[in-house]
Design a protein around this motif. Structure first.
Motif, PDB file in Angstrom:
ATOM      1  N   THR A 147       0.855  -1.188   0.000  1.00  0.00           N
ATOM      2  CA  THR A 147       0.000   0.000   0.000  1.00  0.00           C
ATOM      3  C   THR A 147       0.887   1.232   0.000  1.00  0.00           C
ATOM      4  O   THR A 147       1.842   1.314   0.784  1.00  0.00           O
ATOM      5  N   TYR A 148       0.593   2.170  -0.888  1.00  0.00           N
ATOM      6  CA  TYR A 148       1.374   3.401  -0.998  1.00  0.00           C
ATOM      7  C   TYR A 148       0.546   4.561  -0.441  1.00  0.00           C
ATOM      8  O   TYR A 148      -0.586   4.797  -0.866  1.00  0.00           O
ATOM      9  N   LEU A 149       1.144   5.242   0.507  1.00  0.00           N
ATOM     10  CA  LEU A 149       0.474   6.340   1.207  1.00  0.00           C
ATOM     11  C   LEU A 149       1.089   7.673   0.808  1.00  0.00           C
ATOM     12  O   LEU A 149       2.304   7.846   0.900  1.00  0.00           O
ATOM     13  N   CYS A 150       0.234   8.579   0.370  1.00  0.00           N
ATOM     14  CA  CYS A 150       0.662   9.944   0.094  1.00  0.00           C
ATOM     15  C   CYS A 150       0.485  10.743   1.380  1.00  0.00           C
ATOM     16  O   CYS A 150      -0.542  10.611   2.061  1.00  0.00           O
ATOM     17  N   ALA A 151       1.461  11.551   1.737  1.00  0.00           N
ATOM     18  CA  ALA A 151       1.370  12.369   2.952  1.00  0.00           C
ATOM     19  C   ALA A 151       1.770  13.804   2.625  1.00  0.00           C
ATOM     20  O   ALA A 151       2.735  14.037   1.891  1.00  0.00           O
ATOM     21  N   VAL A 152       1.033  14.732   3.176  1.00  0.00           N
ATOM     22  CA  VAL A 152       1.232  16.149   2.892  1.00  0.00           C
ATOM     23  C   VAL A 152       1.433  16.904   4.203  1.00  0.00           C
ATOM     24  O   VAL A 152       0.626  16.777   5.129  1.00  0.00           O
ATOM     25  N   ARG A 153       2.505  17.694   4.257  1.00  0.00           N
ATOM     26  CA  ARG A 153       2.755  18.496   5.455  1.00  0.00           C
ATOM     27  C   ARG A 153       2.232  19.902   5.219  1.00  0.00           C
ATOM     28  O   ARG A 153       2.582  20.558   4.230  1.00  0.00           O
ATOM     29  N   SER A 154       1.413  20.372   6.151  1.00  0.00           N
ATOM     30  CA  SER A 154       0.798  21.691   6.017  1.00  0.00           C
ATOM     31  C   SER A 154       1.819  22.794   6.236  1.00  0.00           C
ATOM     32  O   SER A 154       2.909  22.556   6.739  1.00  0.00           O
ATOM     33  N   GLY A 155       1.418  24.002   5.876  1.00  0.00           N
ATOM     34  CA  GLY A 155       2.294  25.138   6.065  1.00  0.00           C
ATOM     35  C   GLY A 155       2.197  25.765   7.441  1.00  0.00           C
ATOM     36  O   GLY A 155       2.801  26.803   7.694  1.00  0.00           O
ATOM     37  N   THR A 156       1.447  25.145   8.348  1.00  0.00           N
ATOM     38  CA  THR A 156       1.328  25.691   9.701  1.00  0.00           C
ATOM     39  C   THR A 156       2.663  25.588  10.427  1.00  0.00           C
ATOM     40  O   THR A 156       3.545  24.831  10.019  1.00  0.00           O
TER      41      THR A 156
END
Lengths: 112, 115
Positions: A86-95
């Motif tokens: 399983t491939y998980l995309c993760a995004v880090r916010s600009g906070t």
């Protein structure tokens, strides 16, 4: 709208083919983008990170980022059965504290 | 470098019982995260610590979940009372700092089954 959304899958490709995994995100202020791989019953492990528009290559893996379209993708060339996961995309916010949000994952199966 | 340690690896409890999970991050990592991963879904952030302070617990069900990180090192996540829908893998992760390019390293996870 989900914060991070991946193509639903499952995705099945033959050995040696190119696997293409896609991800969109809703927060335009997002700064960092990651792809994690998770084998069944195991914890996620980082395989790629990308921070600026364009392509980033690492071996058989290429990450692509288009901030204007809020789109991230992962290409796996010469897919191997060992890439099945399983491939998980993760995004880090600009906070200031950089919340990392994951998509729901795409199951990839590479068949011999 | 030792990884992120978690225990127990597996726990089976009846609904309405309580359970606690422990996490010891990589030495020197200031940021610690607890994620909940339900089968077939991506990890969901429950709580994020910077040293021993909470920076995000917006998705933590505070009526039943609690977490602490005393002395800014190891952490405990508690569920009391447990519900059936709490069945999941609880992943602890740590990172050197909390923003930018720093990446998370995950522990092996604690799998909870609530009957």
């Amino acid at each position: 709208q989900k914060e991070v959304e991946q193509n639903s899958g499952p995705l099945s490709v033959p050995e040696g083919a190119i696997a293409s995994l896609n991800c969109t995100y809703s927060d335009r202020g997002s700064q960092s983008f990651f792809w994690y791989r998770q084998y069944s019953g195991k914890s996620p492990e980082l395989i790629m990170s990308i921070y600026s528009n364009g392509d980033k290559e690492d071996g058989r893996f290429t990450a692509q980022l288009n901030k204007a379209s809020q789109y991230v993708s992962l290409l796996i060339r010469d897919s191997q059965p060992s890439d099945s996961a399983t491939y998980l995309c993760a995004v880090r916010s600009g906070t200031s504290y950089g919340k990392l949000t994951f998509g729901q994952g795409t199951i990839l199966t590479v068949h011999p | 470098e030792a990884g992120v340690a978690q225990s127990p690896r597996y726990k089976i409890i009846e609904k309405r019982q309580s359970v606690a999970f422990w996490c010891n991050p990589i030495s020197g990592h200031a940021t610690l995260y607890w994620y909940q991963q339900i089968l077939g879904q991506g990890p969901k952030l429950l709580i994020q610590f910077q040293n021993n302070g909470v920076v995000d617990d917006s998705q933590l069900p505070k009526d039943r979940f609690s977490a602490e990180r005393l002395k800014g090192v190891d952490s405990t996540l508690k569920i009391q009372p447990a519900k059936l829908e709490d069945s999941a893998v609880y992943l602890c992760a740590s990172s050197l700092v909390q923003s930018g390019a720093n990446v998370l390293t995950f522990g092996a996870g604690s799998r909870l089954t609530v009957l």
